[in-house]
Design an enzyme around this catalytic site. Structure first.
Site, PDB file in Angstrom:
ATOM      1  N   GLU A   1     -16.181  -2.272   1.605  1.00 24.17           N
ATOM      2  CA  GLU A   1     -16.824  -1.762   0.374  1.00 24.17           C
ATOM      3  C   GLU A   1     -16.340  -2.567  -0.838  1.00 24.17           C
ATOM      4  O   GLU A   1     -17.125  -2.883  -1.726  1.00 24.17           O
ATOM      5  CB  GLU A   1     -16.505  -0.269   0.167  1.00 24.17           C
ATOM      6  CG  GLU A   1     -17.214   0.673   1.128  1.00 24.17           C
ATOM      7  CD  GLU A   1     -16.600   0.675   2.525  1.00 24.17           C
ATOM      8  OE1 GLU A   1     -15.458   0.196   2.688  1.00 24.17           O
ATOM      9  OE2 GLU A   1     -17.267   1.145   3.468  1.00 24.17           O
TER      10      GLU A   1
ATOM     11  N   SER B   1       0.827  -1.218   0.000  1.00 20.21           N
ATOM     12  CA  SER B   1       0.000   0.000   0.000  1.00 20.21           C
ATOM     13  C   SER B   1       0.855   1.261   0.000  1.00 20.21           C
ATOM     14  O   SER B   1       1.946   1.299   0.581  1.00 20.21           O
ATOM     15  CB  SER B   1      -0.901   0.036   1.235  1.00 20.21           C
ATOM     16  OG  SER B   1      -1.691  -1.115   1.285  1.00 20.21           O
TER      17      SER B   1
ATOM     18  N   GLU C   1      -4.784 -21.543   0.260  1.00 19.90           N
ATOM     19  CA  GLU C   1      -4.279 -21.472   1.622  1.00 19.90           C
ATOM     20  C   GLU C   1      -5.034 -20.420   2.417  1.00 19.90           C
ATOM     21  O   GLU C   1      -5.321 -20.597   3.588  1.00 19.90           O
ATOM     22  CB  GLU C   1      -2.803 -21.124   1.622  1.00 19.90           C
ATOM     23  CG  GLU C   1      -1.949 -22.308   1.262  1.00 19.90           C
ATOM     24  CD  GLU C   1      -0.583 -21.882   0.824  1.00 19.90           C
ATOM     25  OE1 GLU C   1      -0.052 -20.940   1.414  1.00 19.90           O
ATOM     26  OE2 GLU C   1      -0.060 -22.495  -0.125  1.00 19.90           O
TER      27      GLU C   1
ATOM     28  N   SER D   1       2.488  -3.213   8.143  1.00 23.84           N
ATOM     29  CA  SER D   1       2.396  -3.851   9.468  1.00 23.84           C
ATOM     30  C   SER D   1       3.756  -4.402   9.891  1.00 23.84           C
ATOM     31  O   SER D   1       4.414  -5.100   9.120  1.00 23.84           O
ATOM     32  CB  SER D   1       1.395  -5.008   9.439  1.00 23.84           C
ATOM     33  OG  SER D   1       0.124  -4.560   9.090  1.00 23.84           O
TER      34      SER D   1
HETATM   35  C1  LIG Z   1      -4.718  -3.330  10.253  1.00 26.60           C
HETATM   36  C2  LIG Z   1      -4.197  -3.060   8.872  1.00 26.60           C
HETATM   37  C3  LIG Z   1      -3.001  -3.631   8.483  1.00 26.60           C
HETATM   38  C4  LIG Z   1      -2.496  -3.377   7.195  1.00 26.60           C
HETATM   39  N1  LIG Z   1      -1.292  -3.924   6.855  1.00 26.60           N
HETATM   40  C5  LIG Z   1      -0.771  -3.682   5.637  1.00 26.60           C
HETATM   41  C6  LIG Z   1       0.524  -4.190   5.285  1.00 26.60           C
HETATM   42  O1  LIG Z   1       1.196  -4.872   6.071  1.00 26.60           O
HETATM   43  N2  LIG Z   1       1.011  -3.909   4.067  1.00 26.60           N
HETATM   44  C7  LIG Z   1       0.314  -3.174   3.146  1.00 26.60           C
HETATM   45  O2  LIG Z   1       0.807  -2.994   2.038  1.00 26.60           O
HETATM   46  N3  LIG Z   1      -0.901  -2.643   3.460  1.00 26.60           N
HETATM   47  C8  LIG Z   1      -1.449  -2.880   4.690  1.00 26.60           C
HETATM   48  N4  LIG Z   1      -2.671  -2.338   5.038  1.00 26.60           N
HETATM   49  C9  LIG Z   1      -3.323  -1.429   4.104  1.00 26.60           C
HETATM   50  C10 LIG Z   1      -4.579  -1.979   3.482  1.00 26.60           C
HETATM   51  O3  LIG Z   1      -4.294  -2.953   2.521  1.00 26.60           O
HETATM   52  C11 LIG Z   1      -5.332  -0.790   2.907  1.00 26.60           C
HETATM   53  O4  LIG Z   1      -5.702   0.044   3.983  1.00 26.60           O
HETATM   54  C12 LIG Z   1      -6.559  -1.196   2.151  1.00 26.60           C
HETATM   55  O5  LIG Z   1      -6.203  -1.872   0.986  1.00 26.60           O
HETATM   56  C13 LIG Z   1      -7.422   0.051   1.792  1.00 26.60           C
HETATM   57  O6  LIG Z   1      -6.645   0.983   1.147  1.00 26.60           O
HETATM   58  P1  LIG Z   1      -6.620   2.518   1.638  1.00 26.60           P
HETATM   59  O7  LIG Z   1      -6.389   2.546   3.117  1.00 26.60           O
HETATM   60  O8  LIG Z   1      -5.668   3.250   0.759  1.00 26.60           O
HETATM   61  O9  LIG Z   1      -8.079   3.066   1.400  1.00 26.60           O
HETATM   62  P2  LIG Z   1      -8.687   3.508   0.008  1.00 26.60           P
HETATM   63  O10 LIG Z   1      -8.477   2.453  -1.019  1.00 26.60           O
HETATM   64  O11 LIG Z   1      -8.226   4.891  -0.320  1.00 26.60           O
HETATM   65  O12 LIG Z   1     -10.221   3.557   0.386  1.00 26.60           O
HETATM   66  C14 LIG Z   1     -10.807   4.641   1.118  1.00 26.60           C
HETATM   67  C15 LIG Z   1     -12.299   4.373   1.237  1.00 26.60           C
HETATM   68  O13 LIG Z   1     -12.884   4.328  -0.075  1.00 26.60           O
HETATM   69  C16 LIG Z   1     -13.508   3.086  -0.293  1.00 26.60           C
HETATM   70  N5  LIG Z   1     -13.284   2.642  -1.676  1.00 26.60           N
HETATM   71  C17 LIG Z   1     -12.108   2.596  -2.348  1.00 26.60           C
HETATM   72  N6  LIG Z   1     -12.282   2.114  -3.595  1.00 26.60           N
HETATM   73  C18 LIG Z   1     -13.603   1.854  -3.709  1.00 26.60           C
HETATM   74  C19 LIG Z   1     -14.413   1.330  -4.755  1.00 26.60           C
HETATM   75  N7  LIG Z   1     -13.870   0.980  -5.915  1.00 26.60           N
HETATM   76  N8  LIG Z   1     -15.738   1.183  -4.504  1.00 26.60           N
HETATM   77  C20 LIG Z   1     -16.295   1.528  -3.310  1.00 26.60           C
HETATM   78  N9  LIG Z   1     -15.567   2.041  -2.280  1.00 26.60           N
HETATM   79  C21 LIG Z   1     -14.253   2.195  -2.484  1.00 26.60           C
HETATM   80  C22 LIG Z   1     -12.838   2.121   0.668  1.00 26.60           C
HETATM   81  O14 LIG Z   1     -13.673   1.024   0.974  1.00 26.60           O
HETATM   82  C23 LIG Z   1     -12.585   3.008   1.872  1.00 26.60           C
HETATM   83  O15 LIG Z   1     -13.742   3.119   2.663  1.00 26.60           O
HETATM   84  C24 LIG Z   1      -3.212  -2.557   6.303  1.00 26.60           C
HETATM   85  C25 LIG Z   1      -4.415  -1.979   6.709  1.00 26.60           C
HETATM   86  C26 LIG Z   1      -4.915  -2.207   7.976  1.00 26.60           C
HETATM   87  C27 LIG Z   1      -6.205  -1.573   8.396  1.00 26.60           C
END
Ligand SMILES: Cc1cc2nc3c(=O)[nH]c(=O)nc-3n(C[C@H](O)[C@H](O)[C@H](O)COP(=O)(O)OP(=O)(O)OC[C@H]3O[C@@H](n4cnc5c(N)ncnc54)[C@H](O)[C@@H]3O)c2cc1C
Length: 414
Positions: free
Chosen positions: A393, A145, A260, A177
């Site tokens: 979502e 991310s 898995e 993480s």
């Molecule tokens: C506890 C935790 C651990 C994590 N660990 C890691 C890690 O180790 N490595 C790593 O790389 N990432 C990690 N992540 C990141 C995680 O993969 C992302 O937070 C997740 O993919 C969402 O991306 P974002 O936070 O950029 O939100 P965004 O993608 O920007 O989304 C923001 C909001 O918009 C909504 N949204 C986005 N696109 C759409 C769509 N097409 N349709 C409808 N709604 C939409 C989402 O649901 C959300 O509510 C972690 C996240 C958490 C919470």
């Protein structure tokens, strides 16, 4: 799934699966190994006071599990695994959940990077990276991310420029993480900015000690700093650390982990029942005023509903698993499991807080805190579970398209 004559295993309890002799022997061996090793480790974990101590114990535990051949049971035997069948993996995770086996320090590496290296790594990469990943000498984090690339991961912008036999990486990862305690990161970087989004990405192994890597922990609502920002400034990594083809990283990440994951996820969900049982037990115990929460009809209703929900989570997980066991690709049931399972996880923690009354919001520092303050902490921590690993979502989008036949999400196409 009822096709054999072997004995059943207690860990399955309520599951309607009979076992072959091999499966039963596997389960028996795992159970016997746990009898010999688990109590001592659980005692150590209970008396550990600092986070650093707990982290070291998680590495020690992984070393023990690896020595016993239990750290990565799905890996092929040549890499220290057991080539466990889907059914054996299920048994393993169910018993682990039931007996509250402590998590391993390096589970991100073991579950995500290891299978990728096994499928796509060169023999040299496999030889170099898998043994220390297996026994916890090297803990890995996942650098996927970015601030502008989460759900739409293929938009990632961290750049990798080839300079001779080196890749020079500049950019930023976020929500990584465990990065602050990791030795290595597997990351996606854009190595061809002119190629279509998914085609110019490479899968790279980056030592966290490399010059130009800076990790900044992010403090969360729970007080933990579970994840981090990772800044990469002209970080030089040898090209031999690219897994698979240069610019072929998107396909590398799509390694067939789905099977898995389906099993692992079911195992995690089974832990929900243990959490709910704990809350129910608490509800039946008189509080300091002599009141038992279980006598409140409203709370009794909610307990019953939570029990039903956990059962639904289990049944849906099994539906997914049935596909895996019969060699089919897991379908949208996985999205349903995640969406509903994590909603239920949040609901159970909310219920536990209500059952514990005013004391339940106390944290672990308070003498009166029920469950040693874990309900309050769990409630805060489970806020994140509907975001990580694909937001709710996004799971709803999958269900809308693949189950309800709705048009494709226009954002995804963009
Ligand atoms: C506890 C935790 C651990 C994590 N660990 C890691 C890690 O180790 N490595 C790593 O790389 N990432 C990690 N992540 C990141 C995680 O993969 C992302 O937070 C997740 O993919 C969402 O991306 P974002 O936070 O950029 O939100 P965004 O993608 O920007 O989304 C923001 C909001 O918009 C909504 N949204 C986005 N696109 C759409 C769509 N097409 N349709 C409808 N709604 C939409 C989402 O649901 C959300 O509510 C972690 C996240 C958490 C919470």
């Amino acid at each position: 799934m009822r096709n054999t004559t072997g004995p059943s295993v207690s860990a399955l309890g309520h599951l309607d699966i009979d076992l072959s002799e091999d499966d039963a022997a596997f389960a028996e061996e795992w159970s016997t190994w746990l009898d010999a090793h688990l109590p001592a480790m659980q005692d150590k974990l209970i008396s550990a006071t600092t986070e650093a101590e707990k982290r070291q114990l998680a590495r020690d535990w992984q070393a023990q599990m690896a020595a016993g051949g239990w750290a990565a049971i799905a890996w092929p035997t040549e890499f220290g695994g057991r080539a466990a069948t889907a059914r054996q993996q299920l048994l393993f995770y169910l018993t682990s959940a039931e007996r509250r086996v402590p998590p391993l320090a390096g589970r991100i590496g073991l579950n995500l990077c290891g299978p990728t290296l096994i499928a796509h790594g060169s023999p040299e990469q496999q030889q170099r990276f898998l043994p220390p990943m297996l026994d916890g000498r090297h803990v890995w984090c996942q650098g996927f991310s970015e601030p502008e690339a989460g759900s739409d991961l293929a938009s990632l912008r961290t750049r990798g420029i080839v300079d001779g036999d080196t890749l020079v990486i500049t950019g930023q990862k976020i929500w990584t993480s465990g990065a602050q305690h990791s030795d290595w990161m597997f990351a996606l970087v854009r190595t061809d900015p002119d190629a279509p989004k998914r085609h110019g990405i490479s899968f790279v192994l980056i030592p966290m000690t490399a010059a130009g890597v800076e990790v900044r922990p992010i403090r969360q609502i729970s007080g933990d700093a579970g994840f981090n920002e990772v800044f990469l400034e002209s970080v030089r990594v040898p090209l031999r650390n690219v897994v698979g083809e240069l610019n072929g990283g998107w396909n590398v990440t799509r390694t067939t982990l789905a099977n898995e994951r389906a099993i692992l996820f079911l195992g995690q969900q089974m832990a929900l029942r243990a959490t709910l049982n704990k809350a129910i037990k608490q509800a039946g115990t008189p509080d300091r005023h002599g009141i038992r929460a279980a006598e409140d009809p409203h709370l009794r209703d909610r307990i019953a509903q939570a029990w039903i929900d956990v059962e639904l989570v289990r049944l849906n997980g099994l539906r997914n698993l049935a596909k895996v066991l019969t060699g089919k690709e897991p379908g949208p049931e996985g999205s349903m499991s995640k969406l509903f399972g994590q909603h239920v996880e949040q609901q159970i923690h909310e219920l536990a807080l209500d059952l514990g009354g005013e004391f339940a919001i106390l944290d672990s520092g308070a003498a009166d805190a029920p469950n040693r303050g874990k309900w309050a902490l769990g409630w805060l921590r489970t806020r994140a579970s509907t975001i990580g690993g694909g937001t709710s979502e996004i799971q709803r989008n999958v269900l809308a398209e693949r189950v309800l036949g709705q048009p494709r999400d226009p954002w995804a196409d963009a």
